[in-house]
Design a protein around this motif. Structure first.
Motif, PDB file in Angstrom:
ATOM      1  N   ASP A   3       0.812  -1.214   0.000  1.00 26.89           N
ATOM      2  CA  ASP A   3       0.000   0.000   0.000  1.00 26.89           C
ATOM      3  C   ASP A   3       0.844   1.263   0.000  1.00 26.89           C
ATOM      4  O   ASP A   3       0.361   2.350   0.216  1.00 26.89           O
ATOM      5  CB  ASP A   3      -0.954   0.004   1.197  1.00 26.89           C
ATOM      6  CG  ASP A   3      -0.209   0.037   2.524  1.00 26.89           C
ATOM      7  OD1 ASP A   3       0.986  -0.323   2.539  1.00 26.89           O
ATOM      8  OD2 ASP A   3      -0.831   0.412   3.533  1.00 26.89           O
ATOM      9  N   GLN A   4       2.122   1.137  -0.267  1.00 23.05           N
ATOM     10  CA  GLN A   4       3.020   2.288  -0.247  1.00 23.05           C
ATOM     11  C   GLN A   4       3.677   2.451  -1.610  1.00 23.05           C
ATOM     12  O   GLN A   4       3.983   1.477  -2.283  1.00 23.05           O
ATOM     13  CB  GLN A   4       4.105   2.099   0.802  1.00 23.05           C
ATOM     14  CG  GLN A   4       3.559   1.941   2.199  1.00 23.05           C
ATOM     15  CD  GLN A   4       4.638   1.548   3.183  1.00 23.05           C
ATOM     16  OE1 GLN A   4       5.734   1.178   2.804  1.00 23.05           O
ATOM     17  NE2 GLN A   4       4.319   1.639   4.449  1.00 23.05           N
ATOM     18  N   LEU A   5       3.906   3.679  -1.995  1.00 22.66           N
ATOM     19  CA  LEU A   5       4.632   3.970  -3.216  1.00 22.66           C
ATOM     20  C   LEU A   5       6.105   4.037  -2.859  1.00 22.66           C
ATOM     21  O   LEU A   5       6.504   4.788  -1.979  1.00 22.66           O
ATOM     22  CB  LEU A   5       4.170   5.307  -3.802  1.00 22.66           C
ATOM     23  CG  LEU A   5       4.875   5.787  -5.057  1.00 22.66           C
ATOM     24  CD1 LEU A   5       4.620   4.807  -6.197  1.00 22.66           C
ATOM     25  CD2 LEU A   5       4.394   7.164  -5.435  1.00 22.66           C
ATOM     26  N   SER A  20       4.770   7.476  -0.037  1.00 20.79           N
ATOM     27  CA  SER A  20       3.384   7.783   0.279  1.00 20.79           C
ATOM     28  C   SER A  20       2.657   6.636   0.957  1.00 20.79           C
ATOM     29  O   SER A  20       2.863   5.480   0.630  1.00 20.79           O
ATOM     30  CB  SER A  20       2.644   8.137  -0.998  1.00 20.79           C
ATOM     31  OG  SER A  20       1.312   8.454  -0.723  1.00 20.79           O
ATOM     32  N   HIS A  21       1.798   7.013   1.886  1.00 17.32           N
ATOM     33  CA  HIS A  21       0.782   6.138   2.454  1.00 17.32           C
ATOM     34  C   HIS A  21      -0.566   6.693   1.978  1.00 17.32           C
ATOM     35  O   HIS A  21      -1.574   6.556   2.630  1.00 17.32           O
ATOM     36  CB  HIS A  21       0.832   6.163   3.988  1.00 17.32           C
ATOM     37  CG  HIS A  21       2.150   5.750   4.525  1.00 17.32           C
ATOM     38  ND1 HIS A  21       2.530   4.441   4.616  1.00 17.32           N
ATOM     39  CD2 HIS A  21       3.197   6.477   4.972  1.00 17.32           C
ATOM     40  CE1 HIS A  21       3.747   4.371   5.120  1.00 17.32           C
ATOM     41  NE2 HIS A  21       4.176   5.589   5.338  1.00 17.32           N
ATOM     42  N   ASN A  22      -0.531   7.346   0.869  1.00 19.41           N
ATOM     43  CA  ASN A  22      -1.634   8.102   0.309  1.00 19.41           C
ATOM     44  C   ASN A  22      -2.805   7.183  -0.046  1.00 19.41           C
ATOM     45  O   ASN A  22      -2.611   6.113  -0.600  1.00 19.41           O
ATOM     46  CB  ASN A  22      -1.120   8.800  -0.945  1.00 19.41           C
ATOM     47  CG  ASN A  22      -1.964   9.933  -1.383  1.00 19.41           C
ATOM     48  OD1 ASN A  22      -3.164   9.939  -1.152  1.00 19.41           O
ATOM     49  ND2 ASN A  22      -1.365  10.908  -2.025  1.00 19.41           N
ATOM     50  N   PHE A  72       5.441  18.531   1.842  1.00 17.17           N
ATOM     51  CA  PHE A  72       4.245  19.094   2.450  1.00 17.17           C
ATOM     52  C   PHE A  72       3.540  20.038   1.490  1.00 17.17           C
ATOM     53  O   PHE A  72       4.181  20.735   0.709  1.00 17.17           O
ATOM     54  CB  PHE A  72       4.608  19.874   3.723  1.00 17.17           C
ATOM     55  CG  PHE A  72       5.147  18.991   4.803  1.00 17.17           C
ATOM     56  CD1 PHE A  72       4.286  18.275   5.618  1.00 17.17           C
ATOM     57  CD2 PHE A  72       6.507  18.861   4.999  1.00 17.17           C
ATOM     58  CE1 PHE A  72       4.766  17.447   6.619  1.00 17.17           C
ATOM     59  CE2 PHE A  72       7.006  18.036   5.995  1.00 17.17           C
ATOM     60  CZ  PHE A  72       6.143  17.324   6.809  1.00 17.17           C
ATOM     61  N   ASP A  73       2.208  20.064   1.579  1.00 12.19           N
ATOM     62  CA  ASP A  73       1.440  21.004   0.773  1.00 12.19           C
ATOM     63  C   ASP A  73       1.383  22.360   1.472  1.00 12.19           C
ATOM     64  O   ASP A  73       1.985  22.559   2.536  1.00 12.19           O
ATOM     65  CB  ASP A  73       0.049  20.445   0.443  1.00 12.19           C
ATOM     66  CG  ASP A  73      -0.877  20.286   1.633  1.00 12.19           C
ATOM     67  OD1 ASP A  73      -0.621  20.874   2.702  1.00 12.19           O
ATOM     68  OD2 ASP A  73      -1.887  19.573   1.490  1.00 12.19           O
ATOM     69  N   LYS A  74       0.682  23.281   0.861  1.00 17.05           N
ATOM     70  CA  LYS A  74       0.590  24.655   1.369  1.00 17.05           C
ATOM     71  C   LYS A  74      -0.005  24.721   2.775  1.00 17.05           C
ATOM     72  O   LYS A  74       0.305  25.627   3.545  1.00 17.05           O
ATOM     73  CB  LYS A  74      -0.261  25.482   0.395  1.00 17.05           C
ATOM     74  CG  LYS A  74      -0.096  26.961   0.517  1.00 17.05           C
ATOM     75  CD  LYS A  74      -0.840  27.652  -0.622  1.00 17.05           C
ATOM     76  CE  LYS A  74      -0.482  29.111  -0.668  1.00 17.05           C
ATOM     77  NZ  LYS A  74      -1.098  29.792  -1.797  1.00 17.05           N
ATOM     78  N   ASP A  75      -0.854  23.748   3.129  1.00 17.47           N
ATOM     79  CA  ASP A  75      -1.481  23.713   4.446  1.00 17.47           C
ATOM     80  C   ASP A  75      -0.679  22.916   5.468  1.00 17.47           C
ATOM     81  O   ASP A  75      -1.130  22.705   6.595  1.00 17.47           O
ATOM     82  CB  ASP A  75      -2.892  23.136   4.347  1.00 17.47           C
ATOM     83  CG  ASP A  75      -3.815  24.020   3.528  1.00 17.47           C
ATOM     84  OD1 ASP A  75      -3.681  25.256   3.612  1.00 17.47           O
ATOM     85  OD2 ASP A  75      -4.657  23.471   2.796  1.00 17.47           O
ATOM     86  N   ASN A  81       0.372  11.535   3.382  1.00 15.66           N
ATOM     87  CA  ASN A  81      -0.937  11.370   4.017  1.00 15.66           C
ATOM     88  C   ASN A  81      -2.029  12.069   3.224  1.00 15.66           C
ATOM     89  O   ASN A  81      -2.889  12.745   3.791  1.00 15.66           O
ATOM     90  CB  ASN A  81      -0.889  11.899   5.450  1.00 15.66           C
ATOM     91  CG  ASN A  81       0.036  11.089   6.312  1.00 15.66           C
ATOM     92  OD1 ASN A  81      -0.031   9.861   6.304  1.00 15.66           O
ATOM     93  ND2 ASN A  81       0.935  11.734   7.016  1.00 15.66           N
ATOM     94  N   SER A  82      -1.982  11.930   1.920  1.00 18.18           N
ATOM     95  CA  SER A  82      -2.986  12.458   0.995  1.00 18.18           C
ATOM     96  C   SER A  82      -2.978  13.975   0.853  1.00 18.18           C
ATOM     97  O   SER A  82      -3.921  14.556   0.348  1.00 18.18           O
ATOM     98  CB  SER A  82      -4.402  11.987   1.372  1.00 18.18           C
ATOM     99  OG  SER A  82      -4.462  10.586   1.313  1.00 18.18           O
ATOM    100  N   GLY A  83      -1.904  14.630   1.289  1.00 15.62           N
ATOM    101  CA  GLY A  83      -1.774  16.067   1.081  1.00 15.62           C
ATOM    102  C   GLY A  83      -1.403  16.369  -0.361  1.00 15.62           C
ATOM    103  O   GLY A  83      -1.124  15.477  -1.154  1.00 15.62           O
ATOM    104  N   GLY A  84      -1.386  17.638  -0.691  1.00 16.23           N
ATOM    105  CA  GLY A  84      -1.035  18.094  -2.037  1.00 16.23           C
ATOM    106  C   GLY A  84      -1.837  19.327  -2.369  1.00 16.23           C
ATOM    107  O   GLY A  84      -3.064  19.309  -2.283  1.00 16.23           O
ATOM    108  N   THR A  85      -1.165  20.401  -2.708  1.00 17.60           N
ATOM    109  CA  THR A  85      -1.829  21.636  -3.113  1.00 17.60           C
ATOM    110  C   THR A  85      -2.167  21.533  -4.594  1.00 17.60           C
ATOM    111  O   THR A  85      -1.287  21.262  -5.416  1.00 17.60           O
ATOM    112  CB  THR A  85      -0.913  22.849  -2.852  1.00 17.60           C
ATOM    113  OG1 THR A  85      -0.658  22.920  -1.444  1.00 17.60           O
ATOM    114  CG2 THR A  85      -1.536  24.134  -3.334  1.00 17.60           C
TER     115      THR A  85
END
Length: 143
Positions: A3-5, A20-22, A72-75, A81-85
């Motif tokens: 489950d990891q890239l 990723s664990h996305n 990390f994304d902008k936030d 963890n499924s982040g991404g701007t």
């Protein structure tokens, strides 16, 4: 690690690094170093490609001071963890865009990607767009 890239190309020493664990579908990624901001940017395509009007393909980005994770994304959410701007997504003409790559030519930054044109039976079109940058160092794409 099913489950990891994992990508051996990311590690400076050639070791496999979990990217990723996305929980989202993630592909067509590129790491791009921008010396002016001293960041490595991970551009990735999320969600569903090649589904005509059901296409949800979009381009997201995260950044890191190091070439290895986390990005990390902008936030402040890790892309692990499924982040991404979101940088580019479908609009009134394109059902979705993705599979991108960023380059600098003649002092300008560009992003190359493909989009599914709603006006032409969702045929895939090559899109080349100039990348501009926000004051706080995040890429901006106008479709």
């Amino acid at each position: 690690m099913d489950d990891q890239l994992v990508s051996p190309e990311v590690s400076p020493k050639g070791q496999a690094v979990v990217l990723s664990h996305n929980t989202r579908i993630w592909n067509a990624s590129q790491i791009w170093y921008l010396p002016s901001g001293n960041y490595h940017y991970l551009f990735a395509s999320y969600d569903l490609c090649c589904r005509a009007e059901k296409n949800t393909y979009n381009v997201v980005v995260g950044r890191s001071k190091e070439v290895t994770v986390p990005y990390f994304d902008k936030d402040g959410v890790s892309m692990m963890n499924s982040g991404g701007t979101t940088v580019a997504k479908g609009n009134e003409q394109f059902a979705g865009v993705g599979h991108c790559s960023a380059y600098t030519f003649g002092g300008k930054d560009y992003i190359f990607m493909h989009g599914y044109d709603k006006n032409e039976e969702y045929r895939s079109k090559l899109l080349v767009r100039e990348l501009t940058w926000s004051e706080d160092g995040w890429p901006i794409v106008v479709l």
